[in-house]
Design a protein around this motif. Structure first.
Motif, PDB file in Angstrom:
ATOM      1  N   UNK A  71       0.860  -1.176   0.000  1.00  0.00           N
ATOM      2  CA  UNK A  71       0.000   0.000   0.000  1.00  0.00           C
ATOM      3  C   UNK A  71       0.903   1.235   0.000  1.00  0.00           C
ATOM      4  N   UNK A  72       1.174   1.810  -1.181  1.00  0.00           N
ATOM      5  CA  UNK A  72       2.113   2.935  -1.236  1.00  0.00           C
ATOM      6  C   UNK A  72       1.625   4.172  -0.492  1.00  0.00           C
ATOM      7  N   UNK A  73       0.323   4.339  -0.373  1.00  0.00           N
ATOM      8  CA  UNK A  73      -0.204   5.499   0.354  1.00  0.00           C
ATOM      9  C   UNK A  73       0.218   5.468   1.820  1.00  0.00           C
ATOM     10  N   UNK A  74       0.202   4.305   2.417  1.00  0.00           N
ATOM     11  CA  UNK A  74       0.586   4.190   3.825  1.00  0.00           C
ATOM     12  C   UNK A  74       2.095   4.391   3.993  1.00  0.00           C
ATOM     13  N   UNK A  75       2.870   4.035   2.968  1.00  0.00           N
ATOM     14  CA  UNK A  75       4.314   4.245   3.022  1.00  0.00           C
ATOM     15  C   UNK A  75       4.643   5.737   3.060  1.00  0.00           C
ATOM     16  N   UNK A  80       7.016  10.908   5.186  1.00  0.00           N
ATOM     17  CA  UNK A  80       6.777  12.232   5.753  1.00  0.00           C
ATOM     18  C   UNK A  80       7.468  12.397   7.103  1.00  0.00           C
ATOM     19  N   UNK A  81       7.566  11.324   7.862  1.00  0.00           N
ATOM     20  CA  UNK A  81       8.263  11.386   9.143  1.00  0.00           C
ATOM     21  C   UNK A  81       9.770  11.521   8.931  1.00  0.00           C
ATOM     22  N   UNK A  82      10.302  10.800   7.959  1.00  0.00           N
ATOM     23  CA  UNK A  82      11.752  10.756   7.726  1.00  0.00           C
ATOM     24  C   UNK A  82      12.265  11.996   7.007  1.00  0.00           C
ATOM     25  N   UNK A  83      11.448  12.637   6.211  1.00  0.00           N
ATOM     26  CA  UNK A  83      11.889  13.754   5.365  1.00  0.00           C
ATOM     27  C   UNK A  83      12.659  14.851   6.114  1.00  0.00           C
ATOM     28  N   UNK A  84      12.199  15.354   7.260  1.00  0.00           N
ATOM     29  CA  UNK A  84      12.979  16.394   7.949  1.00  0.00           C
ATOM     30  C   UNK A  84      14.377  15.903   8.352  1.00  0.00           C
ATOM     31  N   UNK A  85      14.484  14.636   8.714  1.00  0.00           N
ATOM     32  CA  UNK A  85      15.789  14.082   9.085  1.00  0.00           C
ATOM     33  C   UNK A  85      16.686  13.984   7.858  1.00  0.00           C
ATOM     34  N   UNK A  86      16.106  13.611   6.732  1.00  0.00           N
ATOM     35  CA  UNK A  86      16.858  13.519   5.481  1.00  0.00           C
ATOM     36  C   UNK A  86      17.433  14.886   5.129  1.00  0.00           C
TER      37      UNK A  86
END
Length: 107
Positions: A71-75, A80-86
């Motif tokens: 389910x790519x939507x749930x991924x 979205x959680x990881x993006x600021x850390x990236x």
């Protein structure tokens, strides 16, 4: 008492991450998924259940077979959680790269 899991608990387990990688390539039956692991089918079934509860896997039925899909939507929730850390790490590596370009070793 019902246990409520979230996507981060689901992806914490390496077997579940491997299952997600498999079904990201193509939809698979539970049996086909289990063939890729040395664990029992019951163990793999439990992992599939957890991934389904967290909505990382969806299922469709074709005749008597059930196929699991990513389910790519749930991924996106994970992304979205990881993006600021990236972004933070990209900034830090860019700063380090700039420092290293100007670095002159002592002779």
């Amino acid at each position: 008492m019902e246990i409520r899991r979230d996507v981060f608990q689901a992806i914490a387990d390496p077997t579940r991450r491997a299952i997600l990688s498999l079904v990201a390539i193509q939809a698979m039956t539970p049996g086909a998924i289990a063939e890729n692991f040395e664990s029992s089918r019951q163990t793999i079934s439990k992992h599939i259940q957890i991934l389904s509860e967290c909505e990382l896997l969806s299922q469709t039925q074709a005749g008597r077979e059930i196929y699991y899909h990513l389910n790519p939507e749930k991924m996106k929730e994970i992304d979205q959680f990881i993006e600021p850390f990236r972004k933070m790490w990209d900034d830090r590596f860019n700063k380090l790269e700039a420092i290293m370009k100007n670095y002159q070793p002592k002779k």
